[in-house]
Design a protein around this motif. Structure first.
Motif, short mmCIF file in Angstrom:
data_model
loop_
_atom_site.label_atom_id
_atom_site.label_comp_id
_atom_site.label_asym_id
_atom_site.label_seq_id
_atom_site.Cartn_x
_atom_site.Cartn_y
_atom_site.Cartn_z
N GLY A 106 20.61 52.86 71.04
CA GLY A 106 20.90 53.02 69.86
C GLY A 106 21.89 55.26 69.65
N VAL A 107 22.99 55.00 69.36
CA VAL A 107 24.46 55.46 68.95
C VAL A 107 23.96 57.25 69.17
CG1 VAL A 107 26.09 56.25 67.40
CG2 VAL A 107 25.93 53.91 68.45
N GLY A 108 22.72 57.66 68.49
CA GLY A 108 21.91 58.50 68.51
C GLY A 108 23.25 59.72 67.68
N SER A 109 23.66 61.07 68.37
CA SER A 109 24.47 61.70 68.48
C SER A 109 25.52 61.30 68.19
CB SER A 109 24.26 63.16 68.13
OG SER A 109 22.89 63.69 68.41
N GLY A 110 26.26 60.23 69.12
CA GLY A 110 27.62 59.83 69.94
C GLY A 110 28.15 60.58 70.89
N ALA A 111 27.15 61.51 71.78
CA ALA A 111 27.42 61.92 72.53
C ALA A 111 28.08 61.19 73.67
CB ALA A 111 26.56 62.55 73.69
N LEU A 112 27.50 59.46 74.17
CA LEU A 112 28.39 58.83 74.91
C LEU A 112 29.23 58.06 74.21
CD1 LEU A 112 27.39 56.75 77.56
CD2 LEU A 112 25.27 55.77 76.45
N SER A 113 28.72 57.80 73.65
CA SER A 113 30.48 57.18 72.66
C SER A 113 31.29 57.94 72.57
CB SER A 113 30.21 56.88 70.74
OG SER A 113 28.48 56.87 70.31
N MET A 114 31.02 59.66 72.49
CA MET A 114 32.69 59.98 72.57
C MET A 114 33.10 59.71 74.31
SD MET A 114 31.45 63.25 70.21
CE MET A 114 32.22 64.25 70.58
N MET A 115 32.34 59.52 74.89
CA MET A 115 32.42 59.37 76.60
C MET A 115 33.31 58.23 77.15
SD MET A 115 32.35 62.32 77.83
CE MET A 115 31.92 64.13 77.66
N LEU A 116 32.52 57.46 76.15
CA LEU A 116 32.93 55.88 76.56
C LEU A 116 34.54 55.75 75.73
CD1 LEU A 116 30.06 54.29 75.47
CD2 LEU A 116 30.71 54.26 77.95
N ILE A 117 34.22 56.61 74.25
CA ILE A 117 35.95 56.51 73.53
C ILE A 117 37.21 56.53 74.96
CG2 ILE A 117 37.32 56.97 71.89
CD1 ILE A 117 34.20 56.76 70.35
N ARG A 118 37.07 57.76 75.54
CA ARG A 118 37.74 58.88 76.53
C ARG A 118 37.86 58.52 77.72
NH1 ARG A 118 38.77 63.99 77.71
NH2 ARG A 118 39.29 64.44 75.53
N ALA A 119 37.01 57.31 78.14
CA ALA A 119 37.39 56.52 79.22
C ALA A 119 37.73 55.03 79.03
CB ALA A 119 35.77 56.12 79.70
N GLY A 120 38.35 54.96 77.61
CA GLY A 120 39.45 54.18 77.38
C GLY A 120 38.64 52.21 76.93
N ALA A 121 37.53 52.93 76.68
CA ALA A 121 36.29 51.73 76.58
C ALA A 121 36.77 50.58 75.21
CB ALA A 121 35.03 51.67 77.20
N ILE A 122 36.50 49.84 74.73
CA ILE A 122 36.30 48.80 73.16
C ILE A 122 35.20 49.35 73.00
CG2 ILE A 122 36.97 47.04 71.80
CD1 ILE A 122 38.55 46.68 74.33
N VAL A 123 34.38 50.38 72.65
CA VAL A 123 32.99 50.40 71.82
C VAL A 123 32.29 49.83 70.94
CG1 VAL A 123 31.47 52.38 72.23
CG2 VAL A 123 34.35 52.21 73.54
N TYR A 124 31.49 48.79 70.54
CA TYR A 124 30.86 48.45 69.40
C TYR A 124 29.44 49.46 69.92
CZ TYR A 124 33.52 44.75 70.07
OH TYR A 124 35.00 44.12 70.61
#
Ligand code: SAH
Length: 224
Positions: free
Chosen positions: A60-78
């Protein structure tokens, strides 16, 4: 104002000013769910081989901490998230960090029920019963794709590993990350007295092209 400048506050306190790093933002942002700890965020990015253009499903996305790191690394995140309040909080956090036009979306969806995406390169799980996702992940990932699960307790890890044993995944590996700070001041040079000793266990596995009894587990040999 030049970063690194020293300012005096109206109360006479001296402060040094810097722009926040992404990690500073993550540590300060409003949280719904517990975030993944920084030492683990870095390791997850490396061990799931994240980079520009890599298609990642995160649940789960939760608070979005991991999402933010994935976006910063250039991934296409769902992102999939069960709770609407958490999904909203994560969206606010991600947009505050990357702007309104950020290419990222979170869907309100229970991943245990299935995955409505295919051709994924990576699936990253931070939820309590990841074994319910293994069969769905077999269909949604490309061969060679990486499944990564972050779990706080070893009984959960063992349950996941049993389910992975009967699956299309191979090269299964579990590890934890220990980070110990050091106190360095004059002649006092020693490890800090306290550390965050436990957060979560990280398990990774790779999708095989066909069922195979071999290549179950994987370890990195120590350098000679
Ligand atoms: N990795 C996140 C924190 C995730 S906390 C971060 O770095 O900020 C775990 C989240 O998983 C919670 O928000 C919970 O609502 C969500 N969750 C639990 N089970 C789920 C499921 N079956 N499908 C989707 N999300 C789920």
């Amino acid at each position: 104002m030049v970063e690194g400048s020293v300012l005096k506050t109206s109360k006479g306190l001296e402060v040094v000013v810097f722009r926040p790093t992404l990690l500073d933002r993550v540590m300060e942002m409003p949280r719904g769910a517990q975030i993944i700890y920084p030492k683990d965020l870095g390791s997850i990015i490396v061990h799931s081989d994240i980079g520009p253009g890599i298609k990642v499903l995160e649940a789960g996305v939760g608070s979005g901490a991991l999402s933010m790191m994935l976006i910063r690394a250039g991934a296409i995140v769902y992102g999939y998230e069960l709770r609407e309040d958490f999904a909203q909080r994560a969206e606010e956090n991600v947009k505050r960090a990357f702007g309104e036009s950020v290419n990222w979306q979170v869907a309100l969806h229970d991943i245990y029920e299935g995955i409505d995406l295919s051709g994924l390169d990576r699936i990253l799980l931070d939820l309590p019963e990841p074994w319910h996702v293994v069969e769905h992940a077999e269909r949604a990932l490309i061969p060679g794709g990486i499944l990564l699960s972050y779990l706080p307790s070893m009984d959960q890890v063992i349950h996941l590993r049993r389910v992975l044993e009967g699956s299309l995944f191979g090269l299964v590996s579990t590890y934890e990350v220990l980070q110990r700070g050091w106190h360095i001041e004059d002649r006092s040079v020693r490890p800090d007295h306290r550390m965050v000793a436990h957060t979560g266990f990280i398990t990774t596995a790779r999708l095989l092209a066909a069922p195979c009894g071999k290549f179950r587990s994987w370890s990195i040999s120590p350098p000679r």
